[in-house]
Structures are given as structure tokens and as C-alpha cells.
Scaffold this motif. Structure first.
Motif, PDB file in Angstrom:
ATOM      1  N   ARG A   1     -11.125  -5.802  -4.259  1.00  0.00           N
ATOM      2  CA  ARG A   1     -10.803  -4.562  -4.975  1.00  0.00           C
ATOM      3  C   ARG A   1     -11.650  -3.400  -4.481  1.00  0.00           C
ATOM      4  O   ARG A   1     -11.159  -2.289  -4.307  1.00  0.00           O
ATOM      5  CB  ARG A   1     -10.999  -4.781  -6.482  1.00  0.00           C
TER       6      ARG A   1
ATOM      7  N   THR B   1       0.846  -1.188   0.000  1.00  0.00           N
ATOM      8  CA  THR B   1       0.000   0.000   0.000  1.00  0.00           C
ATOM      9  C   THR B   1       0.879   1.235   0.000  1.00  0.00           C
ATOM     10  O   THR B   1       2.031   1.189   0.433  1.00  0.00           O
ATOM     11  CB  THR B   1      -0.932   0.001   1.230  1.00  0.00           C
TER      12      THR B   1
ATOM     13  N   GLU C   1      -4.070   7.352 -12.072  1.00  0.00           N
ATOM     14  CA  GLU C   1      -3.602   6.332 -11.146  1.00  0.00           C
ATOM     15  C   GLU C   1      -4.456   5.092 -11.368  1.00  0.00           C
ATOM     16  O   GLU C   1      -5.659   5.205 -11.607  1.00  0.00           O
ATOM     17  CB  GLU C   1      -3.771   6.766  -9.687  1.00  0.00           C
ATOM     18  N   TYR C   2      -3.811   3.925 -11.268  1.00  0.00           N
ATOM     19  CA  TYR C   2      -4.529   2.679 -11.522  1.00  0.00           C
ATOM     20  C   TYR C   2      -3.997   1.613 -10.599  1.00  0.00           C
ATOM     21  O   TYR C   2      -2.808   1.584 -10.285  1.00  0.00           O
ATOM     22  CB  TYR C   2      -4.325   2.210 -12.977  1.00  0.00           C
ATOM     23  N   TYR C   3      -4.866   0.721 -10.191  1.00  0.00           N
ATOM     24  CA  TYR C   3      -4.417  -0.490  -9.528  1.00  0.00           C
ATOM     25  C   TYR C   3      -4.012  -1.463 -10.626  1.00  0.00           C
ATOM     26  O   TYR C   3      -4.650  -1.523 -11.680  1.00  0.00           O
ATOM     27  CB  TYR C   3      -5.541  -1.095  -8.674  1.00  0.00           C
TER      28      TYR C   3
ATOM     29  N   THR D   1      -9.027   5.603  -7.000  1.00  0.00           N
ATOM     30  CA  THR D   1      -7.759   6.146  -7.493  1.00  0.00           C
ATOM     31  C   THR D   1      -7.960   7.575  -7.990  1.00  0.00           C
ATOM     32  O   THR D   1      -9.064   7.977  -8.328  1.00  0.00           O
ATOM     33  CB  THR D   1      -7.200   5.284  -8.642  1.00  0.00           C
ATOM     34  N   GLU D   2      -6.866   8.313  -8.023  1.00  0.00           N
ATOM     35  CA  GLU D   2      -6.861   9.662  -8.595  1.00  0.00           C
ATOM     36  C   GLU D   2      -6.792   9.527 -10.115  1.00  0.00           C
ATOM     37  O   GLU D   2      -6.559   8.444 -10.650  1.00  0.00           O
ATOM     38  CB  GLU D   2      -5.642  10.441  -8.086  1.00  0.00           C
ATOM     39  N   ASP D   3      -6.960  10.652 -10.827  1.00  0.00           N
ATOM     40  CA  ASP D   3      -6.776  10.639 -12.278  1.00  0.00           C
ATOM     41  C   ASP D   3      -5.361  10.162 -12.581  1.00  0.00           C
ATOM     42  O   ASP D   3      -4.410  10.523 -11.879  1.00  0.00           O
ATOM     43  CB  ASP D   3      -6.984  12.038 -12.863  1.00  0.00           C
TER      44      ASP D   3
ATOM     45  N   ASP E   1      -6.622  -3.492 -12.196  1.00  0.00           N
ATOM     46  CA  ASP E   1      -7.536  -2.832 -13.130  1.00  0.00           C
ATOM     47  C   ASP E   1      -7.010  -2.884 -14.561  1.00  0.00           C
ATOM     48  O   ASP E   1      -7.772  -2.775 -15.515  1.00  0.00           O
ATOM     49  CB  ASP E   1      -7.761  -1.371 -12.734  1.00  0.00           C
TER      50      ASP E   1
END
Length: 182
Positions: free
Chosen positions: A91, A33, A101-103, A97-99, A106
Motif C-alpha cells: 500500500r 491503476t 479519493e480512497y484506495y 490520494t487526493e481529497d 483503505d
């Protein structure tokens, strides 16, 4: 949960248990994290198959990991048996997430297409070997492509359309030109 909502069943790996620390059941824990201590905020952390779950009782910072005690783990022998276990949360338990930003979860499975719309394959993994994020794309045949996961190479991630748009670099360091040496 409100009726009619479908829970996101994807599991996200948020930590990995390492070797025991001491004799009272504490373990080293590598948190994935952004804030390492946030891993304790998710409540029970489960193994990928969901067969076992663990709650963090205490956590403290160490050199490059956390040292945690897990509820119900009280001996070094019990802690040793957990070494290497990856711990997951659903999930939808993670913050949005912010713009831009991705997990990773995803992105895995998205179609990869060039800016001209030509299919390249599917995203199979994201890596970081210390010099920045790398996106791994598996074409229909042949070896996978490893490309920098930067705005220049991946200008668009469209989760709704299920694709990433790739602008392949003109030259990749380490490539050998296809002409004979003079």
C-alpha cells in the motif's frame, strides 16, 4: 526507510494476468491503476502470498487491456500457467490520494454508522458493475447492504476514526413497498 517507521504491510491488487498473447510468453494484463501503464512503475509485482514476483519488461496498449512481457517468461506454456494471477504492491508504494479519493483497501474493514450514530456493520467490499461505485456493508446479521458510494449516501469517510458515515437512501430502486396491492 528511516528507522522507527512502520511499513504498511497491506497489499493492493494493481493488475491481473490474463491469457497468453502469441507464442513468445507475452500475456494480456488488466491494470487497475488510473493510468494503465503506471503498473510498470512499481517494479516487481508480487502474488498475494508474496511467493512469486514478476517485473514487466515491455508493455503496449490493446483494446481493453495491456499486452506485456514479463522478465523470465519466454514461452506460451509459461504464460498459460500465469493466467488469472493477481499482482500486488505494498500500500505504501502507491501515491497518496487526493481529497475525497480512497484506495479500496483503505475502506475495507471500516465501521459503517448512520448519520445518527447507529451502527450498520463493516465495509467488506467496493464494487463497480459499470453504473458507478457500490459500497458493500456487512451488518452483524442478515444480508449485506449494497449502497451507492456517492457523497449523498456516504457523506463522510473518516479514516482516522475508522468509519464511514452512511445516509441510507429513502428508496432503493427495486424495493417492493410493504403494503398490499390494490
Amino acid at each position: 526507510m528511516a528507522s522507527g517507521l512502520i511499513r504498511d504491510a497491506r497489499q493492493i491488487c494493481v493488475a491481473r494476468i490474463g491469457a497468453p498473447h502469441g507464442v513468445r510468453g507475452a500475456v494480456r494484463l488488466w491494470s487497475f491503476t488510473a493510468d494503465p501503464f503506471a503498473v510498470a512503475d512499481y517494479g516487481a509485482l508480487a502474488t498475494k502470498d508474496g511467493a512469486r514476483s514478476f517485473e514487466i519488461a515491455t508493455a503496449r496498449e490493446a483494446k481493453d487491456h495491456l499486452v506485456v512481457t514479463l522478465k523470465g517468461v519466454t514461452t506460451r506454456d509459461e504464460a498459460e500457467r500465469l493466467n488469472g494471477l493477481e499482482l500486488y504492491v505494498p500500500r505504501d508504494a502507491l501515491p497518496p490520494t487526493e481529497d475525497d479519493e480512497y484506495y479500496h483497501a483503505d475502506l475495507i474493514g471500516l465501521a459503517a454508522v448512520t448519520t445518527a450514530g447507529e451502527p450498520l456493520g463493516r465495509v467488506v467490499a467496493l464494487h463497480n458493475f459499470g453504473a458507478g461505485d457500490i459500497i458493500e456493508i456487512a451488518p452483524p446479521s442478515g444480508p449485506t447492504l449494497l449502497l451507492p458510494f456517492t457523497n449523498a449516501v456516504v457523506p463522510t469517510v473518516d479514516l482516522k476514526a475508522g468509519q464511514v458515515i452512511i445516509e441510507p437512501p429513502d428508496e432503493i430502486e427495486g424495493d417492493t413497498p410493504n403494503h398490499p396491492e390494490a
